[in-house]
Design a protein around this motif. Structure first.
Motif, PDB file in Angstrom:
ATOM      1  N   ALA A 110      16.656 -19.715  16.223  1.00  0.00           N
ATOM      2  CA  ALA A 110      17.990 -19.488  16.865  1.00  0.00           C
ATOM      3  C   ALA A 110      19.040 -19.981  15.505  1.00  0.00           C
ATOM      4  CB  ALA A 110      18.754 -20.636  17.967  1.00  0.00           C
ATOM      5  N   LYS A 111      19.212 -21.315  14.485  1.00  0.00           N
ATOM      6  CA  LYS A 111      20.008 -20.878  13.387  1.00  0.00           C
ATOM      7  C   LYS A 111      20.621 -20.474  12.070  1.00  0.00           C
ATOM      8  CE  LYS A 111      19.497 -25.609  14.200  1.00  0.00           C
ATOM      9  NZ  LYS A 111      19.219 -27.828  13.444  1.00  0.00           N
ATOM     10  N   ALA A 112      18.572 -19.342  12.454  1.00  0.00           N
ATOM     11  CA  ALA A 112      18.660 -19.059  11.311  1.00  0.00           C
ATOM     12  C   ALA A 112      18.888 -17.507  11.377  1.00  0.00           C
ATOM     13  CB  ALA A 112      17.113 -18.502  11.219  1.00  0.00           C
ATOM     14  N   GLN A 113      19.665 -16.907  12.867  1.00  0.00           N
ATOM     15  CA  GLN A 113      19.778 -15.556  13.456  1.00  0.00           C
ATOM     16  C   GLN A 113      21.664 -15.806  13.456  1.00  0.00           C
ATOM     17  OE1 GLN A 113      17.992 -15.450  17.513  1.00  0.00           O
ATOM     18  NE2 GLN A 113      16.553 -14.170  16.886  1.00  0.00           N
ATOM     19  N   GLU A 114      21.882 -17.200  13.773  1.00  0.00           N
ATOM     20  CA  GLU A 114      22.979 -17.010  13.887  1.00  0.00           C
ATOM     21  C   GLU A 114      23.589 -17.069  12.091  1.00  0.00           C
ATOM     22  OE1 GLU A 114      26.917 -21.264  14.900  1.00  0.00           O
ATOM     23  OE2 GLU A 114      24.226 -21.126  15.274  1.00  0.00           O
ATOM     24  N   LYS A 115      22.817 -17.597  11.754  1.00  0.00           N
ATOM     25  CA  LYS A 115      23.055 -17.822   9.939  1.00  0.00           C
ATOM     26  C   LYS A 115      23.183 -15.434   9.113  1.00  0.00           C
ATOM     27  CE  LYS A 115      22.224 -18.904   4.945  1.00  0.00           C
ATOM     28  NZ  LYS A 115      21.517 -19.584   4.616  1.00  0.00           N
TER      29      LYS A 115
ATOM     30  N   THR B 261      23.273 -13.644  11.512  1.00  0.00           N
ATOM     31  CA  THR B 261      24.150 -12.531  12.184  1.00  0.00           C
ATOM     32  C   THR B 261      25.706 -12.320  11.378  1.00  0.00           C
ATOM     33  OG1 THR B 261      23.033 -12.745  13.862  1.00  0.00           O
ATOM     34  CG2 THR B 261      25.552 -11.725  14.282  1.00  0.00           C
ATOM     35  N   ALA B 262      26.122 -13.171  10.855  1.00  0.00           N
ATOM     36  CA  ALA B 262      27.372 -13.775   9.968  1.00  0.00           C
ATOM     37  C   ALA B 262      27.680 -12.962   8.559  1.00  0.00           C
ATOM     38  CB  ALA B 262      28.070 -15.388  10.158  1.00  0.00           C
ATOM     39  N   GLN B 263      26.177 -13.055   8.147  1.00  0.00           N
ATOM     40  CA  GLN B 263      26.356 -12.549   6.659  1.00  0.00           C
ATOM     41  C   GLN B 263      26.207 -11.163   7.167  1.00  0.00           C
ATOM     42  OE1 GLN B 263      22.410 -14.624   5.446  1.00  0.00           O
ATOM     43  NE2 GLN B 263      23.554 -15.881   4.705  1.00  0.00           N
ATOM     44  N   VAL B 264      25.668 -10.365   7.454  1.00  0.00           N
ATOM     45  CA  VAL B 264      26.028  -9.410   8.280  1.00  0.00           C
ATOM     46  C   VAL B 264      27.032  -8.652   8.551  1.00  0.00           C
ATOM     47  CG1 VAL B 264      24.630  -7.420   8.662  1.00  0.00           C
ATOM     48  CG2 VAL B 264      23.345  -9.156   7.680  1.00  0.00           C
ATOM     49  N   VAL B 265      27.547  -9.364   9.438  1.00  0.00           N
ATOM     50  CA  VAL B 265      28.337  -8.509   9.745  1.00  0.00           C
ATOM     51  C   VAL B 265      29.758  -9.235   8.944  1.00  0.00           C
ATOM     52  CG1 VAL B 265      30.002  -9.143  11.685  1.00  0.00           C
ATOM     53  CG2 VAL B 265      27.949  -9.493  12.441  1.00  0.00           C
ATOM     54  N   ALA B 266      30.144 -10.075   8.058  1.00  0.00           N
ATOM     55  CA  ALA B 266      30.625 -10.187   7.302  1.00  0.00           C
ATOM     56  C   ALA B 266      30.962  -8.771   6.137  1.00  0.00           C
ATOM     57  CB  ALA B 266      30.646 -11.853   6.667  1.00  0.00           C
ATOM     58  N   SER B 267      29.590  -8.128   6.089  1.00  0.00           N
ATOM     59  CA  SER B 267      29.460  -7.206   5.475  1.00  0.00           C
ATOM     60  C   SER B 267      29.802  -5.671   5.095  1.00  0.00           C
ATOM     61  CB  SER B 267      27.852  -7.473   4.316  1.00  0.00           C
ATOM     62  OG  SER B 267      26.634  -6.715   5.633  1.00  0.00           O
ATOM     63  N   THR B 268      30.246  -5.907   6.646  1.00  0.00           N
ATOM     64  CA  THR B 268      30.494  -4.659   7.226  1.00  0.00           C
ATOM     65  C   THR B 268      32.252  -4.528   6.715  1.00  0.00           C
ATOM     66  OG1 THR B 268      30.724  -5.516   9.534  1.00  0.00           O
ATOM     67  CG2 THR B 268      28.481  -4.591   8.645  1.00  0.00           C
TER      68      THR B 268
ATOM     69  N   PRO C  88      19.400  -6.007   1.129  1.00  0.00           N
ATOM     70  CA  PRO C  88      18.177  -6.521   1.549  1.00  0.00           C
ATOM     71  C   PRO C  88      18.203  -7.894   2.453  1.00  0.00           C
ATOM     72  CG  PRO C  88      18.997  -6.269  -0.705  1.00  0.00           C
ATOM     73  CD  PRO C  88      20.116  -6.143   0.156  1.00  0.00           C
ATOM     74  N   VAL C  89      17.203  -7.177   3.724  1.00  0.00           N
ATOM     75  CA  VAL C  89      17.298  -8.397   4.777  1.00  0.00           C
ATOM     76  C   VAL C  89      17.078  -9.474   4.098  1.00  0.00           C
ATOM     77  CG1 VAL C  89      15.295  -9.586   6.077  1.00  0.00           C
ATOM     78  CG2 VAL C  89      15.512  -6.913   6.148  1.00  0.00           C
ATOM     79  N   ASP C  90      17.220 -10.620   4.574  1.00  0.00           N
ATOM     80  CA  ASP C  90      17.623 -12.042   4.245  1.00  0.00           C
ATOM     81  C   ASP C  90      16.154 -12.258   4.479  1.00  0.00           C
ATOM     82  OD1 ASP C  90      17.723 -14.692   4.217  1.00  0.00           O
ATOM     83  OD2 ASP C  90      19.759 -14.784   3.667  1.00  0.00           O
ATOM     84  N   PRO C  91      15.964 -12.791   2.849  1.00  0.00           N
ATOM     85  CA  PRO C  91      14.173 -13.549   2.787  1.00  0.00           C
ATOM     86  C   PRO C  91      13.873 -15.191   3.607  1.00  0.00           C
ATOM     87  CG  PRO C  91      15.443 -14.103   0.511  1.00  0.00           C
ATOM     88  CD  PRO C  91      16.199 -13.171   1.216  1.00  0.00           C
ATOM     89  N   ASN C  92      15.172 -15.583   3.504  1.00  0.00           N
ATOM     90  CA  ASN C  92      14.753 -17.084   5.090  1.00  0.00           C
ATOM     91  C   ASN C  92      14.159 -16.700   6.228  1.00  0.00           C
ATOM     92  OD1 ASN C  92      14.511 -18.855   2.231  1.00  0.00           O
ATOM     93  ND2 ASN C  92      17.111 -18.634   2.180  1.00  0.00           N
TER      94      ASN C  92
ATOM     95  N   LYS D 179      27.333  -4.971  14.794  1.00  0.00           N
ATOM     96  CA  LYS D 179      28.413  -6.666  14.801  1.00  0.00           C
ATOM     97  C   LYS D 179      27.519  -7.219  16.011  1.00  0.00           C
ATOM     98  CE  LYS D 179      32.906  -6.505  15.054  1.00  0.00           C
ATOM     99  NZ  LYS D 179      34.029  -6.882  13.618  1.00  0.00           N
ATOM    100  N   ALA D 180      26.584  -6.584  16.632  1.00  0.00           N
ATOM    101  CA  ALA D 180      25.646  -7.404  17.700  1.00  0.00           C
ATOM    102  C   ALA D 180      24.947  -8.679  16.946  1.00  0.00           C
ATOM    103  CB  ALA D 180      24.824  -6.487  18.713  1.00  0.00           C
ATOM    104  N   PRO D 181      24.685  -9.645  17.522  1.00  0.00           N
ATOM    105  CA  PRO D 181      23.800 -10.534  16.584  1.00  0.00           C
ATOM    106  C   PRO D 181      22.333 -10.433  16.224  1.00  0.00           C
ATOM    107  CG  PRO D 181      24.717 -11.296  18.804  1.00  0.00           C
ATOM    108  CD  PRO D 181      24.537 -10.385  18.938  1.00  0.00           C
ATOM    109  N   VAL D 182      21.861 -10.435  15.094  1.00  0.00           N
ATOM    110  CA  VAL D 182      20.623  -9.770  14.469  1.00  0.00           C
ATOM    111  C   VAL D 182      19.628 -11.030  15.193  1.00  0.00           C
ATOM    112  CG1 VAL D 182      19.144 -10.420  12.955  1.00  0.00           C
ATOM    113  CG2 VAL D 182      21.100  -9.508  12.347  1.00  0.00           C
ATOM    114  N   THR D 183      18.125 -10.428  15.800  1.00  0.00           N
ATOM    115  CA  THR D 183      17.237 -10.984  16.918  1.00  0.00           C
ATOM    116  C   THR D 183      15.904 -11.253  15.658  1.00  0.00           C
ATOM    117  OG1 THR D 183      16.049  -9.079  17.847  1.00  0.00           O
ATOM    118  CG2 THR D 183      18.326 -10.172  18.580  1.00  0.00           C
ATOM    119  N   THR D 184      15.369  -9.786  14.983  1.00  0.00           N
ATOM    120  CA  THR D 184      14.375 -10.138  13.911  1.00  0.00           C
ATOM    121  C   THR D 184      14.602  -9.030  13.278  1.00  0.00           C
ATOM    122  OG1 THR D 184      12.387 -10.461  14.835  1.00  0.00           O
ATOM    123  CG2 THR D 184      13.433  -8.792  16.331  1.00  0.00           C
ATOM    124  N   VAL D 185      13.435  -9.014  12.406  1.00  0.00           N
ATOM    125  CA  VAL D 185      13.081  -8.239  11.325  1.00  0.00           C
ATOM    126  C   VAL D 185      12.277  -7.420  11.820  1.00  0.00           C
ATOM    127  CG1 VAL D 185      12.249  -7.985   8.859  1.00  0.00           C
ATOM    128  CG2 VAL D 185      14.593  -9.394   9.563  1.00  0.00           C
TER     129      VAL D 185
END
Length: 214
Positions: A69-74, A76-83, A98-102, A175-181
């Protein structure tokens, strides 16, 4: 003197010893579970198990949900900010970002430890098609090997790690939350397609997909 009584005595003591050792082991395991649950959870994580069951108790690795949940929140914020957005166009999908490696590492760990907490469906960005929806606008899908046209029930193969987004009421999937890769080589079954206009021409294509496990 007969050797039979001695054999019987030895077998009796062996059975008694085995029974005592078993009881001691069970008692120790129960004590560890009650007084040192962090040790059990750490062991389960390292061993790749999500549950440990026996003698009426089960230990689950619950922290994985919080970690994801914490990783998804982080992310999502990064990806939405990049749009980028304007009033009449969908956010531009940063498909080549690139997909966040962490985040990917957290997902891979969850797949080993607690796969049941990961979603099996969501929305994925497929690319951009021309204004008549007859072909890929940029030479192909940046995220899958799929040829155009794509239709529901098609199964596509992921060629570059890509985020899967949640199903929301937001106007734009990006703009939807990222849930998985979804990782390279994964198979995705298309359930539904959705289009949004692109400023550069044509349409962005999104697909609601289900991850194939076979």
């Amino acid at each position: 003197m007969s050797e039979e009584p001695k054999k019987v005595d030895v077998l009796f003591y062996l059975k008694e010893f085995s029974s005592l050792a078993r009881d001691i082991l069970i008692t120790l395991l129960i004590a560890i579970c009650f007084f040192q649950p962090s040790y059990i959870k750490s062991f389960l994580k390292e061993s790749g198990l999500s549950k440990f069951g026996g003698w009426g108790f089960t230990v689950e690795v619950a922290e994985e949900k919080e970690i994801i949940a914490k990783a998804q929140e982080k992310v999502t914020a990064q990806v939405v900010a990049s749009t980028s957005t304007n009033s009449d166009e969908a956010p531009v999908e940063a498909s080549n970002k690139p997909v966040d490696p962490n985040f990917k590492e957290a997902i891979l760990k969850a797949e080993r430890v607690a796969p049941q907490i990961l979603p099996s469906a969501g929305w994925v960005f497929l690319g951009r098609v021309d204004k008549n929806k007859t072909q890929w606008q940029d030479g192909g899908s940046p995220t899958t090997t799929a040829a155009w046209p794509i239709k529901p029930d098609d199964v596509v193969t992921v060629k570059d790690d890509v985020y899967i987004r949640a199903v929301t009421n937001d106007q734009w999937h990006s703009k939807a939350p990222v849930t998985t890769v979804s990782k390279i080589g994964d198979k995705l079954k298309v359930v539904e397609l959705d289009y949004s206009s692109a400023k550069a021409g044509g349409f962005f294509v999104w697909a609601k997909v289900v991850l194939q496990t076979y």
